[in-house]
Design an enzyme around this catalytic site. Structure first.
Site, PDB file in Angstrom:
ATOM      1  N   GLY A 190      -8.851 -18.356  -4.372  1.00  0.00           N
ATOM      2  CA  GLY A 190      -8.730 -19.572  -5.173  1.00  0.00           C
ATOM      3  C   GLY A 190      -8.985 -19.337  -6.656  1.00  0.00           C
ATOM      4  N   ALA A 191      -8.436 -18.238  -7.186  1.00  0.00           N
ATOM      5  CA  ALA A 191      -8.668 -17.911  -8.603  1.00  0.00           C
ATOM      6  C   ALA A 191      -7.954 -18.908  -9.520  1.00  0.00           C
ATOM      7  CB  ALA A 191      -8.171 -16.503  -8.886  1.00  0.00           C
TER       8      ALA A 191
ATOM      9  N   ASP B 147      -1.877  -0.118  -2.166  1.00  0.00           N
ATOM     10  CA  ASP B 147      -1.105  -0.817  -3.205  1.00  0.00           C
ATOM     11  C   ASP B 147      -0.031  -1.742  -2.633  1.00  0.00           C
ATOM     12  OD1 ASP B 147      -2.635   0.688  -4.906  1.00  0.00           O
ATOM     13  OD2 ASP B 147      -1.077   2.198  -5.260  1.00  0.00           O
TER      14      ASP B 147
ATOM     15  N   GLN C 230     -12.715  -0.584  -3.203  1.00  0.00           N
ATOM     16  CA  GLN C 230     -11.636  -1.172  -2.396  1.00  0.00           C
ATOM     17  C   GLN C 230     -11.050  -0.213  -1.375  1.00  0.00           C
ATOM     18  OE1 GLN C 230      -8.886  -3.719  -5.266  1.00  0.00           O
ATOM     19  NE2 GLN C 230     -10.196  -2.244  -6.264  1.00  0.00           N
TER      20      GLN C 230
ATOM     21  N   GLY D 216      -4.141  -1.284  -7.460  1.00  0.00           N
ATOM     22  CA  GLY D 216      -2.764  -1.614  -7.111  1.00  0.00           C
ATOM     23  C   GLY D 216      -1.747  -0.809  -7.898  1.00  0.00           C
TER      24      GLY D 216
ATOM     25  N   GLY E  59       1.426   7.148   0.570  1.00  0.00           N
ATOM     26  CA  GLY E  59       2.170   6.166  -0.212  1.00  0.00           C
ATOM     27  C   GLY E  59       3.384   6.757  -0.916  1.00  0.00           C
TER      28      GLY E  59
ATOM     29  N   GLY F 272      -3.912   8.646  -2.539  1.00  0.00           N
ATOM     30  CA  GLY F 272      -5.158   7.884  -2.422  1.00  0.00           C
ATOM     31  C   GLY F 272      -5.429   7.551  -0.963  1.00  0.00           C
TER      32      GLY F 272
HETATM   33  O1  F6P Z   1      -2.552   4.426  -4.939  1.00  0.00           O
HETATM   34  C1  F6P Z   1      -3.803   4.017  -4.539  1.00  0.00           C
HETATM   35  C2  F6P Z   1      -4.724   3.887  -5.712  1.00  0.00           C
HETATM   36  O2  F6P Z   1      -5.990   3.478  -5.242  1.00  0.00           O
HETATM   37  C3  F6P Z   1      -4.246   2.939  -6.815  1.00  0.00           C
HETATM   38  O3  F6P Z   1      -4.486   1.586  -6.523  1.00  0.00           O
HETATM   39  C4  F6P Z   1      -5.011   3.451  -7.998  1.00  0.00           C
HETATM   40  O4  F6P Z   1      -4.332   3.168  -9.203  1.00  0.00           O
HETATM   41  C5  F6P Z   1      -5.045   4.928  -7.749  1.00  0.00           C
HETATM   42  O5  F6P Z   1      -4.869   5.125  -6.360  1.00  0.00           O
HETATM   43  C6  F6P Z   1      -6.319   5.614  -8.183  1.00  0.00           C
HETATM   44  O6  F6P Z   1      -6.162   6.968  -7.979  1.00  0.00           O
HETATM   45  P1  F6P Z   1      -7.347   8.012  -8.010  1.00  0.00           P
HETATM   46  O7  F6P Z   1      -8.202   7.776  -6.811  1.00  0.00           O
HETATM   47  O8  F6P Z   1      -6.678   9.330  -7.973  1.00  0.00           O
HETATM   48  O9  F6P Z   1      -8.122   7.745  -9.262  1.00  0.00           O
END
Ligand code: F6P
Length: 325
Positions: free
Chosen positions: A187-188, A129, A257, A172, A104, A13
């Site tokens: 502040g959840a 993550d 994100q 994550g 990662g 990712g």
């Molecule tokens: O590992 C980074 C990440 O964004 C994770 O948070 C998420 O679960 C995953 O990659 C999503 O992967 P993809 O972009 O292949 O759907």
């Protein structure tokens, strides 16, 4: 071994700051009079032999850009013996002496595979993550966290106006870091992470108690990897609407994100880690992850990080609960 030519790739990712890391690897290596080749689309490009030379101007104007100029991918072929042989053949044919892999957990397994085959390879810790063993913080986390936080802050204002409850699901994978930190910073009222099982009825109780204490909103931050995640929570609130007394609306921030410009923290982190990876290669090191431990760059053998996930600090969840009162 004398290094004259290295390759750099980004894998898995994408994460904001990857471009800053590519730039740091490239320019630090060029400063040593090495040649640099960028590999397109991660391990897929390594298997396909998709390399391009990188000069100082090729990495100009990218430090502020999100994504990765080299492209990224999750390659199934590289997981096979045949794919790995092809990758090594391509590296040798191009006269590449060593490689830097920016990515990662899964990506660093690949770095270790290359190292185990006797090819000098170093990893740079990069994933939103923040689950990598061997680095207390990884490239992209801070920017991703701030994006999640902005969404939470915005939801909170509208939630307060309408006395509504919102659930925000953040990425994550199996790690609760993003959710925990976004929940604390935003502040959840409740935070649901994979590292601690929280049943939907417990979340409902927390929100009901918050309204009883006079709060005008209820914000729940849920990690995508939680056992009872967004879908289960929504279902519970639907099924128990009368008893709970209010509805729960949900937002999944998803890939938003991962996009956008890296914040200063990620640019600096990526710059330090990318440059250090080249310094480690120059010292003859291989088979390590370059990460951050404390405020210093540090190396950890890839063999030690394989299959491990860095846990979140559970005491922070308790702190978040106290502060949400
Ligand atoms: O590992 C980074 C990440 O964004 C994770 O948070 C998420 O679960 C995953 O990659 C999503 O992967 P993809 O972009 O292949 O759907």
């Amino acid at each position: 071994m004398t290094i004259r030519r290295i390759a750099v790739l980004t894998s898995g990712g994408d994460a904001p700051g990857m471009n800053a890391a590519i730039r740091a690897v490239t320019r630090t290596a060029l400063n040593k009079n090495w040649q640099v080749f960028g590999v397109k689309h991660g391990y897929a490009g390594l298997v396909a032999g998709d390399f391009r030379p990188l000069g100082p101007r090729d990495v100009g104007g990218i430090i502020q850009m999100g994504g990765t100029m080299l492209g990224s991918a999750r390659s199934e072929k590289f997981k096979t013996e045949e794919g790995q042989r092809e990758a090594l053949r391509n590296l040798n044919q191009k006269g590449i002496d060593a490689i830097v892999v920016i990515g990662g957990n899964g990506s660093q397994t690949g770095t270790n595979v290359l190292h185990q085959h006797g090819f000098p390879a170093i990893g740079v810790a990069s994933t939103i993550d923040n689950d990598l063993y061997g680095s207390s913080i990884t490239i992209g986390v801070d920017t991703a966290l701030n994006i999640a936080l902005e969404a939470i802050d915005r939801l909170k204002t509208t939630a307060s106006s309408h006395q509504r409850a919102f659930m925000v699901e953040v990425m994550g994978r199996d790690c609760g870091y993003l959710a925990l930190m976004a929940g604390i910073a935003g502040g959840a009222e409740a935070i649901v992470i994979p590292e601690r099982e929280t049943q939907p009825h417990e979340v409902a109780q927390v929100l009901m108690a918050a309204y009883d204490r006079g709060k005008a909103h209820g914000i729940v931050v849920v990690a995508e990897g939680a056992k009872y995640g967004a879908d289960e929570l929504l279902e519970y609130f639907k099924q128990n609407h009368e008893q709970v007394g209010f509805e729960l609306r949900s937002i999944k921030i998803g890939h938003v994100q991962r996009g956008g410009a890296p914040l200063a923290f990620d640019r600096i982190l990526a710059t330090r880690l990318g440059a250090e990876a080249v310094e480690q290669l120059a010292k003859g090191n291989s088979g390590v992850l370059v990460g951050m431990i404390g405020n210093q760059t540090a190396t950890t053998p890839l063999i030690e990080i394989a299959g491990k996930h860095r846990p979140v600090d559970p005491s922070l969840l308790e702190l978040a609960e106290i502060l949400a009162k």
